[in-house]
Design a protein around this motif. Structure first.
Motif, short mmCIF file in Angstrom:
data_model
loop_
_atom_site.label_atom_id
_atom_site.label_comp_id
_atom_site.label_asym_id
_atom_site.label_seq_id
_atom_site.Cartn_x
_atom_site.Cartn_y
_atom_site.Cartn_z
N TYR A 67 0.79 -1.22 0.00
CA TYR A 67 0.12 0.08 0.02
C TYR A 67 0.76 1.38 0.00
CZ TYR A 67 -4.36 -2.44 0.80
OH TYR A 67 -5.59 -3.17 0.49
N ARG A 68 2.32 1.15 0.32
CA ARG A 68 2.96 2.32 0.07
C ARG A 68 3.47 2.59 -1.48
NH1 ARG A 68 4.76 4.91 4.47
NH2 ARG A 68 4.48 3.81 6.36
N THR B 265 -6.88 5.39 3.63
CA THR B 265 -8.31 5.38 2.80
C THR B 265 -8.21 5.63 1.71
OG1 THR B 265 -9.32 5.63 5.27
CG2 THR B 265 -10.90 5.78 3.25
N THR B 266 -7.38 6.83 1.16
CA THR B 266 -7.66 7.40 0.08
C THR B 266 -6.03 7.97 -0.56
OG1 THR B 266 -7.80 9.54 0.63
CG2 THR B 266 -9.69 8.37 0.07
N LEU C 225 -7.58 -3.12 -8.65
CA LEU C 225 -8.24 -2.14 -9.26
C LEU C 225 -8.72 -2.75 -10.94
CD1 LEU C 225 -9.13 0.56 -8.20
CD2 LEU C 225 -7.15 1.76 -9.44
N PRO C 226 -7.63 -3.06 -11.60
CA PRO C 226 -8.35 -3.67 -12.61
C PRO C 226 -9.14 -4.70 -12.82
CG PRO C 226 -5.88 -4.00 -12.52
CD PRO C 226 -6.37 -3.14 -11.43
N ASN D 194 -8.80 6.85 -7.29
CA ASN D 194 -9.04 7.27 -6.17
C ASN D 194 -9.53 5.93 -5.05
OD1 ASN D 194 -9.54 10.18 -5.36
ND2 ASN D 194 -10.15 10.28 -7.75
N ASP D 195 -9.82 4.97 -5.74
CA ASP D 195 -10.34 3.91 -5.12
C ASP D 195 -9.15 2.68 -4.93
OD1 ASP D 195 -12.90 4.98 -4.83
OD2 ASP D 195 -13.45 3.87 -6.93
N VAL D 196 -8.15 2.83 -5.07
CA VAL D 196 -7.06 2.02 -4.95
C VAL D 196 -6.92 1.26 -3.80
CG1 VAL D 196 -5.31 3.74 -4.74
CG2 VAL D 196 -4.61 1.62 -5.91
N PHE D 197 -6.87 2.16 -2.52
CA PHE D 197 -6.87 1.45 -1.25
C PHE D 197 -8.15 0.87 -0.63
CE2 PHE D 197 -3.52 5.01 -0.76
CZ PHE D 197 -2.35 4.10 -1.14
#
Length: 494
Positions: A273-274, A410-411, A312-313, A431-434
Motif C-alpha cells: 500500500y506504500r 483510505t485514499t 483495481l483492474p 481514488n479507490d486504489v486502497f
C-alpha cells in the motif's frame, strides 16, 4: 440550550431517553439546517414531515413509558439508492426520475423500526458509479470543506455516497446511510472528516437497494464518530430471507463491545500500500496511525498482500460486468423514463430511453461490462478477473493468520476540486486504489478521521478486519479516534 444539530447519534438517543429534550425539537432543528444548505445540493428530496412524524411517535412512546429503539429520536439522511415507500427513489439517474416505490428497503425499514426518522433522500453518483459525486443527474454535491489560504474552489465530497458525507459533515443530519461497492462509504468519509464503515458482505440486506454490482454492494452507516457508527450498524444489520446473500447470523452488540485497549492485538501494515505517487501528507498520517495503535497496546507487524496491484483492474471488470446485467432492467417498459420517438418500435424505444436516461459514466461502465461478458472475451477478461479476486481474498486470509486488523490509508489524496479529475476516468478510478481490495474480499473496513493536510482538508485512515470481525475494526477505529483527537469541522460558507 445545546445546539441540537451539534449532537451525534448517541447524544441524541440518550438525551431523548433522559428527557433532556424532545425528539420533535431535534427533528425541527435538523430540518432547518437542511433548508438552509441548498448550496451543497446534498439532498434530492426533503421529507421534513416524515422526520417530524417519526419524532412524534418516539415522544409518544417515551411519554407512555414504552421501550425506545436503538435509534429513537435520531433523524437521518437516506441515500437515494434505498427504496422508500411513497418517496421518490432515483439512484440519482434521469431514468428513474419520478419512480415512487410501493415498498421499503429492508435496511431503511430496520432503521424506522429502531426509531429513526427520515430528513430526506441524499444525492449520490448516478447508480453509485463514481468517486466524486459529479455523475448525478441532479447536479454535483459540493463538499462543505474549503482549502485554507483563500482557495474557494468547490471540492468533491467523495463518491458515490457524497450526499451522505456532505450532509453529516455539514451538520444537516447526525448520520446517514451509505453503500459501498468499491469504497463508496470509506472514501467520501475520508474526504469530509467523518466516520464510515462497510460491514462484512451480507451483514446488511441488499433487498430494496438499487443494484450496481450485486456481489460487491453493501450498505453501511456514515456518522460523526465510531460509537455512532456502531449504534447505527446494529440497527441496520440482520438476516433477511428476501436477500439470498444475507448472513443468517445474530447481530452482535457492537456498541456495548467497544474497547480501545488493543493489548494482545496485532496490526498488519501492508507493504504494497506504500505506492508511488501517494501524497506525503497521507503517508505521514499513516505513520501517525501506526504510532497511535502502538500506544493503544497493539503490536505492529509487516504483512504482504501481493495481489494488491491487480485489485483495481479486476474490480473495473467485475463491477461493470455486473452493472451491465443489473441495469438491463431499465428499458422504459415497466417504470421510470420512457422515450418513444415517432414511429419507433421496441428496439428503438429501448435505445432512445437508455441513451436519454443514463449518464455518460453509467453508459461507459455498461459498455465495458457488456464487452467483457461478450463471447470471445468472457474468459479473457471476466473469468480472469474472478480468479484474481480469489487470489486477493486468499492474500487477506494469509495476512490474518499473522494479524487481527490491517491499517492503511483510505485514499491516496485528500479531496480534490470538482472537475479536476472528471476528464480522466483512470485518474478518478485510482481514488479507490486502497478501498477496492477489501470490497473484492467482502471484508469489513472503516475510515476514521486522522487529521488535516497542509491545505486544512481531512485525511482518513482505514482499518480492515477479518470477515465478521466488525468489533475488531470498530475497536481499532476507536483507538485511533481517541488519539487523533479530530474535532475539526468545516467553516460555514453555504
Amino acid at each position: 440550550m445545546t445546539d441540537l444539530t451539534s449532537l451525534g447519534v448517541a447524544a441524541i438517543r440518550d438525551g431523548v431517553a433522559k428527557g433532556d429534550f424532545k425528539a420533535v425539537e431535534v427533528a425541527e432543528a435538523f430540518n432547518a439546517n437542511v433548508v438552509g444548505a441548498k448550496a451543497l445540493n446534498a439532498f434530492i428530496v426533503d421529507t421534513p414531515d416524515m422526520a417530524i412524524e417519526a419524532a412524534k411517535a418516539v415522544d409518544a412512546d417515551k411519554a407512555a413509558g414504552r421501550t425506545l429503539g436503538k435509534m429513537a429520536g435520531v433523524p437521518i439522511g437516506m441515500k437515494d439508492l434505498f427504496c422508500t415507500n411513497g418517496v421518490q427513489t432515483t439512484a440519482a439517474s434521469h431514468i428513474l426520475e419520478g419512480f415512487i416505490p410501493t415498498y421499503e428497503s429492508t435496511v431503511s425499514s430496520n432503521l424506522w423500526k429502531a426509531g429513526a426518522g427520515m430528513l430526506g433522500k441524499l444525492n449520490l453518483d448516478q447508480f453509485a458509479m463514481g468517486s466524486s459525486n459529479e455523475t448525478s443527474y441532479f447536479g454535483n454535491v459540493i463538499s462543505p470543506w474549503r482549502r485554507c489560504g483563500g482557495d474557494n474552489a468547490p471540492l468533491a465530497p467523495g463518491g458515490s455516497s457524497g450526499g451522505s458525507s456532505a450532509a453529516v459533515s455539514a451538520r444537516l443530519c447526525p448520520a446517514a446511510t451509505g453503500t459501498d461497492t468499491g469504497g463508496s462509504i470509506r472514501q467520501p468519509a475520508a474526504f469530509t472528516g467523518i466516520t464510515g464503515i462497510k460491514p462484512t458482505y451480507g451483514r446488511c440486506s441488499r433487498w430494496g437497494i438499487v443494484a450496481f454490482a450485486s456481489s460487491l454492494d453493501q450498505a453501511g452507516p456514515m456518522a460523526r464518530d465510531v460509537r455512532d457508527c456502531a449504534i447505527m450498524l446494529e440497527a441496520m444489520a440482520g438476516f433477511d430471507p428476501k436477500d439470498a446473500t444475507s448472513l443468517d447470523l445474530p447481530v452482535p452488540e457492537w456498541e456495548a463491545g467497544l474497547n480501545s485497549d488493543l493489548r494482545g492485538k496485532k496490526v498488519g501494515i501492508p507493504k504494497e500500500y506504500r505506492m508511488d505517487g501517494t501524497d506525503a501528507d497521507i503517508l505521514n498520517s499513516w505513520d501517525n496511525g501506526i504510532a497511535w495503535l502502538k500506544d493503544a497496546g497493539a503490536e505492529i507487524v509487516d504483512i504482504s498482500l501481493p495481489h494488491t496491484k491487480y485489485a483495481l483492474p479486476a474490480y473495473y471488470i467485475i463491477a461493470p460486468a455486473e452493472a451491465s446485467s443489473n441495469l438491463a432492467r431499465y428499458d422504459g417498459v415497466r417504470y421510470g423514463l420512457r422515450e418513444l420517438p415517432d414511429g419507433a418500435g421496441l428496439q428503438e424505444m429501448y435505445a432512445a430511453t437508455r441513451a436519454a436516461g443514463f449518464g455518460p459514466e453509467v453508459r461507459r461502465r455498461i459498455m465495458i461490462g457488456t464487452y467483457v461478458l461478450s463471447a470471445g472475451f468472457y474468459d479473457a477478461y471476466y473469468t480472469q478477473a474472478q480468479k484474481v479476486r480469489t487470489l486477493i481474498a486468499q492474500d487477506f486470509e494469509k495476512a490474518f493468520e499473522n494479524c487481527d486488523v490491517i491499517l492503511a490509508p483510505t485514499t491516496p489524496t485528500a479531496a480534490f476540486a470538482l472537475g479536476e479529475n472528471s476528464e480522466d476516468p483512470l485518474a478518478m478510478y485510482l481514488n479507490d486504489v486502497f478501498a477496492v481490495p477489501a470490497s473484492l474480499a467482502g471484508l469489513p473496513a472503516m475510515s476514521v478521521p486522522a487529521g488535516l493536510n497542509k491545505d486544512g482538508l481531512p485525511l482518513g485512515l482505514q482499518i480492515i478486519g477479518n470477515a465478521l470481525d466488525e468489533q475488531g475494526v470498530l475497536n481499532a477505529g476507536l483507538a485511533i479516534e481517541e488519539r487523533a483527537g479530530f474535532v475539526a469541522k468545516p467553516e460555514k460558507w453555504w
